[in-house]
Design a protein around this motif. Structure first.
Motif, PDB file in Angstrom:
ATOM      1  N   LEU B 105       0.967  -1.112  -0.265  1.00 50.02           N
ATOM      2  CA  LEU B 105       0.448  -0.225  -0.014  1.00 50.02           C
ATOM      3  C   LEU B 105       0.616   1.310  -0.157  1.00 50.02           C
ATOM      4  N   ASP B 106       0.688   2.571  -1.282  1.00 49.27           N
ATOM      5  CA  ASP B 106       1.096   3.728  -0.962  1.00 49.27           C
ATOM      6  C   ASP B 106       0.653   5.004  -0.883  1.00 49.27           C
ATOM      7  N   ALA B 108      -0.090   6.725  -2.956  1.00 51.78           N
ATOM      8  CA  ALA B 108      -1.185   7.229  -4.225  1.00 51.78           C
ATOM      9  C   ALA B 108      -2.514   6.201  -3.893  1.00 51.78           C
ATOM     10  N   TYR B 112      -4.659  10.617  -2.484  1.00 53.98           N
ATOM     11  CA  TYR B 112      -4.483  10.837  -3.699  1.00 53.98           C
ATOM     12  C   TYR B 112      -4.158  10.304  -4.887  1.00 53.98           C
ATOM     13  N   ASP B 113      -4.646  10.860  -5.564  1.00 62.67           N
ATOM     14  CA  ASP B 113      -4.039  10.603  -7.094  1.00 62.67           C
ATOM     15  C   ASP B 113      -4.780  11.211  -7.777  1.00 62.67           C
TER      16      ASP B 113
END
Lengths: 354, 325
Positions: B105-106, B108, B112-113
């Motif tokens: 899990l990162d 982004a 948000y992205d």
């Protein structure tokens, strides 16, 4: 309350300054008047894991009197007697001349295959120094995370960003690839009475592994109860690390209940999942061997690889006849020795390439 | 964090993000529970939503609300950690925003992205309509980082929603790098988006972090939180939970089911049943027509709702652990 925090710290609960402040704040919110409020204010802010809870209860009872904490079992007080090692055998650690070095090298070669249980304190110190120099770098495995890279899959995010920066012109494709990280090694060291001649050396070996890959190594001591000693082994200096371990391990030189301990280890979460699990024990099981067998079966399904290091395996004519060892063997991927420097070097090598 | 706040970018986004941008002083953390003056009062509120909390848990929730600190819950699977977050959301009348953690899990996926496809479309559209000139290009570029091209992931959503309950589920599954990042978000409840400005929560969300202890969570994160270890409920509370959740269940049956579950928890199984499993099991028994006692035949037939390991089922059946003691 500051005094209480000091008591907690002495008992190993992470009651630092920040936490003490949080406790004060919590106590104010709860109306610090009654014991109950103080108890919960402290417990919720000072503790950081289930191991801390019984310690906290003990400290609370000791500091504030009475016995609010209910089922907290009093931990057995164990006095750990350990022989101190002479700093150097012949006491001539003056100038490190060439001859002395050569002599050391020759001596190490001789010591390499000797059983650590039959060494003089000076020889043992020498071997421990050598173990401190062991390097077990692990072969990396690919993780699920990505990192920017010059080759690999297309990275749409970074490419797009770059493209926008250039006003919609796709000038360069950015790529990303999977990150790599070393495979985890979990070491379970038997510290029961029958393993006493080896436990110290095994823990030094564990220390070397932790020092080498601090984030991918976990060490537990096993006897009559399972204790996680990884934090104690993070200490840079081996001597200090050993002192911290002996303070942390309550069941030094007691009996062995491998099956139960292994069950607790497996129940406590999946530290073993995907890891190389090394059990360093002579397999003298006081408990039920069939329980050990069942737990070993579970372990072999969870772990990437199970290695059993038995100090007696290095002795001539050794047969794994004890009930525990026989129950465990079908589930062991590699059955190796663990009695001499050479055996440890071999084990470290095996961990690097497993 | 990089405080790269471009003034015009902030004003451009101001309307979209609304009150979430800027003003950070959520002075009163009343959030609809200002009337709650004690842990007992909060326990009563949770009770009204069919969650029976013990003294410790009620105190922990109470302090989490009053002190504005995240609540870090550990305990065996199935003791009601996730359920607590859901119930808290119901009590506060706030939406539950859930971030399920997993390896890899990162930021982004958690924060948000940018919606690159839409940004590109926007560029192409501008190109087609023939936008020319430097001023035009600058305006176009500004538009690309408009709020409408931003996809809010759980953490950003939680900061923008007021009030909100943020559930960070199974933090132990995420990588340790993620913890450091989460710590940053949870300590000042703000996120800086380089192209857009800083988004700060007008009212910090109520945060519940859960862990199953598959690995050690870093102490820095725990220090930010109130720590509570959730145990399996004692017999009386488990009976009460069964009666609250399953109105069709008779008192006698609930007592027998809870007693059986208690016995199984001390029987050294691979996976002792949690409250969730006990509820499932009682539900299954009721569905098959169990009335006021634990019929051994029905119990054996529905064992799969309670025990999820074949070895455990065999152990239990062989030792007659289901029979009423």
């Amino acid at each position: 309350m500051v005094g209480f925090a000091r008591t907690l710290r002495a008992a190993g609960v992470p009651a630092d300054h920040e936490r003490t402040q949080a406790m004060l704040e919590a106590a104010v919110h709860l109306g610090a008047a009654d014991r109950e409020a103080v108890y919960w204010a402290g417990r919720l802010t000072m503790c950081a894991g289930p191991d801390d809870l019984p310690r906290y209860d003990r400290c609370f009872a000791a500091y504030f009197g009475g016995d609010r904490p209910g089922p907290g079992r009093p931990a057995p007080v164990v006095t750990v007697v350990r022989h101190t090692l002479a700093p150097d055998g012949d006491g001539s650690s003056g100038d490190a001349s060439r001859e002395a070095l050569a002599a050391t090298a020759g001596r190490t070669e001789v010591l390499r295959h000797r059983d650590v249980a039959r060494m003089t304190p000076a020889e043992l110190a020498e071997v421990h120094r050598m173990i401190g120099l062991l390097r077990a770098r692990r072969e990396p495995r690919r993780s699920r995370r990505f990192a920017p890279s010059t080759r690999g899959r297309l990275d749409p995010r970074r490419t797009m960003r770059e493209t926008l920066r250039r006003g919609g012109e796709i000038a360069r494709l950015r790529r990303r690839s999977r990150r790599v990280r070393p495979r985890r090694v979990v070491l379970l060291v038997d510290v029961s009475g029958s393993m006493a001649p080896y436990a110290d050396t095994l823990l030094r070996f564990a220390h070397a592994l932790v020092r080498c890959e601090p984030r991918a190594t976990e060490v537990f001591s096993v006897g009559t109860r399972l204790t996680r000693v990884t934090p104690a082994l993070r200490h840079r200096d081996p001597g200090a690390a050993m002192r911290e371990v002996s303070a942390a391990v309550p069941d030094w030189r007691g009996g062995t209940r491998l099956g139960e301990e292994l069950k607790r280890f497996l129940d406590s979460g999946s530290t073993a999942r995907g890891a190389i699990v090394v059990i360093a024990s002579d397999g003298w099981e006081r408990g039920d061997p069939s329980l050990l067998g069942r737990q070993m079966a579970r372990l072999s399904r969870l772990a990437h690889r199970v290695v059993w290091a038995n100090p007696h395996k290095g002795h001539e004519g050794y047969e794994p006849l004890t009930g525990g060892m026989r129950a465990a063997l079908p589930y062991v991927g590699a059955f190796v020795a663990g009695h001499s420097l050479a055996a440890f070097e071999e084990l470290a090598e095996r961990l690097s390439h497993a | 964090m990089v405080p790269a706040v471009v003034p015009e970018a902030v004003s451009a986004v101001g309307s979209a993000v609304g009150s979430a941008v800027g003003s950070g002083e959520g002075a009163d953390r009343g959030r609809g529970v200002s009337g709650v003056s004690s842990p007992a009062a909060l326990a009563a509120l949770l009770d009204a939503h069919a969650y029976l909390a013990g003294e410790g848990l009620a105190t922990a929730c109470f302090l989490a609300l009053k002190m504005g600190r995240p609540l870090f819950l550990e305990g065996e699977a199935g003791v009601g950690k996730t359920e607590l977050a859901k119930t808290l959301a119901a009590v506060l009348g706030a939406p539950l925003i859930r971030l399920q953690c997993y390896e890899g899990l990162d930021a982004a996926q958690a924060l948000y992205d940018w919606d690159f496809a839409r940004q590109l479309l926007h560029l192409k559209a501008a190109e087609a309509t023939g936008a020319t000139g430097a001023a035009e290009a600058a305006r176009l570029e500004g538009e690309l980082y408009d709020r409408r091209f931003l996809i809010a992931r759980p953490l950003l959503r939680a900061l923008e929603t007021r009030p909100a309950v943020l559930l960070v589920d199974e933090i132990d599954r995420a990588d340790d790098e993620f913890e450091a990042f989460l710590l940053e978000v949870l300590s000042d409840f703000s996120i800086s988006i380089p192209e857009l400005g800083t988004v700060r929560a007008a009212e910090p969300p109520v945060v519940v972090v859960t862990s199953n202890r598959t690995r050690d969570v870093h102490d820095a994160l725990k220090r930010r939180c109130l720590y509570h270890w959730l145990e399996h409920p004692p017999f009386e509370r488990e009976v009460a939970i069964l009666l609250r959740r399953l109105p069709a269940c008779s008192e006698a049956l609930a007592a027998q089911v809870a007693a059986a579950a208690g016995r199984l928890r001390s029987a050294g199984l691979v996976k002792p049943p949690g409250v969730a499993e006990t509820l499932d099991w009682a539900g299954a028994l009721l569905t098959l027509g169990a009335r006021d006692h634990l019929d051994p035949g029905l119990a054996a037939a529905t064992l799969g709702a309670l025990l999820k390991y074949r070895e455990d089922q065999q152990t239990v059946l062989a030792n007659g652990l289901l029979r009423h003691a």
